[in-house]
Scaffold this motif. Structure first.
Motif, PDB file in Angstrom:
ATOM      1  N   ILE A  41      31.550  36.730  40.032  1.00  0.00           N
ATOM      2  CA  ILE A  41      31.726  38.175  40.236  1.00  0.00           C
ATOM      3  C   ILE A  41      32.341  38.418  41.619  1.00  0.00           C
ATOM      4  CG2 ILE A  41      30.514  40.381  40.455  1.00  0.00           C
ATOM      5  CD1 ILE A  41      28.551  39.349  38.313  1.00  0.00           C
ATOM      6  N   LEU A  42      31.833  37.698  42.631  1.00  0.00           N
ATOM      7  CA  LEU A  42      32.410  37.825  43.979  1.00  0.00           C
ATOM      8  C   LEU A  42      33.898  37.457  43.944  1.00  0.00           C
ATOM      9  CD1 LEU A  42      29.615  36.117  46.135  1.00  0.00           C
ATOM     10  CD2 LEU A  42      30.125  38.549  46.013  1.00  0.00           C
ATOM     11  N   ALA A  43      34.202  36.351  43.264  1.00  0.00           N
ATOM     12  CA  ALA A  43      35.600  35.902  43.183  1.00  0.00           C
ATOM     13  C   ALA A  43      36.448  36.933  42.440  1.00  0.00           C
ATOM     14  CB  ALA A  43      35.667  34.540  42.491  1.00  0.00           C
ATOM     15  N   ALA A  44      35.886  37.506  41.376  1.00  0.00           N
ATOM     16  CA  ALA A  44      36.647  38.480  40.593  1.00  0.00           C
ATOM     17  C   ALA A  44      36.947  39.741  41.403  1.00  0.00           C
ATOM     18  CB  ALA A  44      35.861  38.850  39.336  1.00  0.00           C
ATOM     19  N   ILE A  45      35.988  40.179  42.184  1.00  0.00           N
ATOM     20  CA  ILE A  45      36.216  41.407  42.968  1.00  0.00           C
ATOM     21  C   ILE A  45      37.255  41.143  44.064  1.00  0.00           C
ATOM     22  CG2 ILE A  45      35.141  43.117  44.499  1.00  0.00           C
ATOM     23  CD1 ILE A  45      32.615  42.865  42.747  1.00  0.00           C
ATOM     24  N   ARG A  46      37.179  39.968  44.692  1.00  0.00           N
ATOM     25  CA  ARG A  46      38.222  39.619  45.679  1.00  0.00           C
ATOM     26  C   ARG A  46      39.593  39.593  45.002  1.00  0.00           C
ATOM     27  NH1 ARG A  46      34.681  35.942  48.000  1.00  0.00           N
ATOM     28  NH2 ARG A  46      35.479  34.290  46.673  1.00  0.00           N
ATOM     29  N   ASP A  47      39.632  38.980  43.815  1.00  0.00           N
ATOM     30  CA  ASP A  47      40.882  38.869  43.066  1.00  0.00           C
ATOM     31  C   ASP A  47      41.374  40.255  42.620  1.00  0.00           C
ATOM     32  OD1 ASP A  47      42.958  38.203  41.424  1.00  0.00           O
ATOM     33  OD2 ASP A  47      41.803  36.931  40.059  1.00  0.00           O
ATOM     34  N   GLY A  48      40.454  41.052  42.074  1.00  0.00           N
ATOM     35  CA  GLY A  48      40.818  42.394  41.611  1.00  0.00           C
ATOM     36  C   GLY A  48      41.340  43.252  42.746  1.00  0.00           C
ATOM     37  N   ALA A  49      40.696  43.142  43.921  1.00  0.00           N
ATOM     38  CA  ALA A  49      41.147  43.911  45.086  1.00  0.00           C
ATOM     39  C   ALA A  49      42.561  43.481  45.465  1.00  0.00           C
ATOM     40  CB  ALA A  49      40.185  43.699  46.254  1.00  0.00           C
ATOM     41  N   ALA A  50      42.828  42.152  45.419  1.00  0.00           N
ATOM     42  CA  ALA A  50      44.169  41.651  45.756  1.00  0.00           C
ATOM     43  C   ALA A  50      45.200  42.177  44.760  1.00  0.00           C
ATOM     44  CB  ALA A  50      44.156  40.118  45.758  1.00  0.00           C
ATOM     45  N   ARG A  51      44.856  42.176  43.488  1.00  0.00           N
ATOM     46  CA  ARG A  51      45.789  42.689  42.470  1.00  0.00           C
ATOM     47  C   ARG A  51      46.084  44.166  42.716  1.00  0.00           C
ATOM     48  NH1 ARG A  51      44.130  39.765  36.735  1.00  0.00           N
ATOM     49  NH2 ARG A  51      43.464  37.808  37.678  1.00  0.00           N
ATOM     50  N   LEU A  52      45.050  44.912  43.123  1.00  0.00           N
ATOM     51  CA  LEU A  52      45.258  46.346  43.366  1.00  0.00           C
ATOM     52  C   LEU A  52      46.099  46.575  44.621  1.00  0.00           C
ATOM     53  CD1 LEU A  52      41.706  47.590  42.390  1.00  0.00           C
ATOM     54  CD2 LEU A  52      43.845  48.224  41.259  1.00  0.00           C
ATOM     55  N   ARG A  53      46.087  45.601  45.533  1.00  0.00           N
ATOM     56  CA  ARG A  53      46.938  45.707  46.727  1.00  0.00           C
ATOM     57  C   ARG A  53      48.353  45.223  46.433  1.00  0.00           C
ATOM     58  NH1 ARG A  53      42.613  42.913  49.045  1.00  0.00           N
ATOM     59  NH2 ARG A  53      43.911  41.077  49.296  1.00  0.00           N
TER      60      ARG A  53
END
Lengths: 258, 160
Positions: B143-155
């Motif tokens: 979940i931590l990895a997904a949120i980091r990844d999701g935040a990067a995708r949104l940036r």
């Protein structure tokens, strides 16, 4: 369909009058304590009194400290720039109160009234020498917390006056499941003032520590073990706090004296 | 006693008759059929029912429906669809951040509130934001990895 009524007074005095007149009335500000209690059937009110319009939510600097309206949410208080400037411990402490979703609705007034659950702010209020402003006038936080547990229908919290401190520290133990404070210790230093207070569910009520028991320095707060005296215990037995197993949060700040 | 509530849910204005003790989660699930908002602990401990009334994350189990009156409530249904996942949802899928999936709508709503405030969150910020969200399957690492990844995708970055 239920017979529960909803009343939405516009002024604190009207809200207080409704709570006093209706023995089956329960006040709702943010609802973070009341709604779970309704769901668990711990509360079975006949009337809900919505305080969201009646309560002030302003946070303002006042000489020597801060005045916080009872309707201010813990989230708003935690990100308020003036509050952080006057009392840098406050945002650090509030960051550790439950979680962001609850803080976005939980109010200061609700927290001060949350006696059974153990207010997160009680030790801070006592250590700083805070004053609670109610519809019945002002009273010292030590007196507010010394009174029997609610429901208190004769007055509503309107605001909290928090004096500034030159140094303050706060450490608490959390119940791992509910995240309510089992025990919190706050130490504050100001001009010629040095006080420490304990609060939490482990105690019968929040208490100022005797002056002899104060740690030498706020930075040393949070000894690995602390014993709650039998005479202060909620359950009438001496309890050793579980510092080693419970979740811990610790905040400490020191500002140069002006 | 019931009142007529007016509020906007996922962009649609609606009126509903509601008893004074009707919770927002019950309004969303039982009246509006928005079953993506889960009921878990129902005492604000687990975060499965997290929605955004007026932008900030809130537990729908701990809010009475009338407390959301006049507001704009966003639920997981407005975030993405099975055919067009939101970047944060896609990151959860790609990082295997769910098993049973019951907590996932609440996790995604919490994650989106976090990245709205902090577009490039540190791990400490993510852990802090997730304090009120419980997952009993994954152990949180994904979940931590997904949120980091999701935040990067949104940036606009892609860490895959």
């Amino acid at each position: 369909m239920t017979g529960l009524r909803l009343i939405r007074p516009r002024r604190p005095a009207a809200a207080r009058a409704m709570l006093a007149a209706e023995p089956g009335a329960v006040a709702v500000a943010g609802g973070q304590l009341v709604v779970p209690a309704l769901w668990r059937r711990e509360l079975r009110p006949e009337v809900l009194v919505d305080l969201s319009t009646a309560l002030e939510a302003g946070i303002e600097p006042v000489p020597g400290g801060l005045r916080i309206g009872a309707g201010a949410t813990l989230a708003a208080l935690g990100r308020d720039a003036a509050a952080a400037r006057i009392l840098p411990l406050l945002p650090l402490l509030l960051r550790e109160v439950t979680d962001p979703a609850v803080r976005s609705r939980a109010t200061l007034g609700g927290s001060l009234s949350a006696r059974e659950r153990g207010s997160d702010l009680a030790a801070l209020c006592l250590a700083l020498g805070a004053t609670v402003e109610t519809t019945a006038g002002r009273q010292a936080a030590t007196d507010w917390h010394a009174e029997p547990a609610p429901p208190r229908r004769d007055r509503l919290v309107l605001a909290l006056h928090l004096p500034a401190a030159t140094a303050a520290a706060h450490v608490k133990l959390l119940d791992p499941a509910s995240r309510y404070p089992e025990l919190a210790l706050c130490l504050a230093e100001g001009d010629g003032m040095r006080r420490a207070a304990l609060s939490g569910r482990m105690l019968d009520r929040p208490r100022l520590l005797p002056a002899d028991d104060l740690p030498d320095d706020a930075g040393r707060l949070g000894a690995p073990c602390m014993r709650v005296p039998r005479r202060w215990s909620r359950h009438g037995a001496s309890q050793r706090s579980r510092w080693s197993t419970a979740a811990r949060s610790r905040q400490h700040e020191r500002r140069p004296r002006a | 006693m019931t009142t007529i509530l007016c509020l906007t849910v996922n962009g649609a204005e609606m009126r509903a008759e509601a008893a004074a003790d009707l919770r927002l989660v019950d309004l969303l699930r039982d009246r509006l059929g928005l079953m993506g908002t889960r009921t878990g602990c129902e005492t604000a401990q687990c975060g499965a029912c997290t929605v955004h009334p007026d932008g900030a994350p809130v537990r729908a189990c701990t809010l009475l429906a009338w407390q959301a009156e006049g507001g704009r409530v966003t639920t997981i249904e407005a975030i993405g669809t099975a055919m067009a996942l939101h970047p944060m949802q896609a990151a959860f899928r790609d990082r295997h951040a769910l098993q049973c999936g019951y907590c996932t709508p609440g996790m995604v709503m919490t994650a989106l509130a976090l990245v709205a405030a902090s577009p490039d969150p540190t791990e400490a910020e993510i852990r802090h934001a997730l304090k009120g969200n419980i997952c009993r399957c994954t152990g949180y690492r994904n979940i931590l990895a997904a949120i980091r990844d999701g935040a990067a995708r949104l940036r606009g970055e892609d860490c895959r």
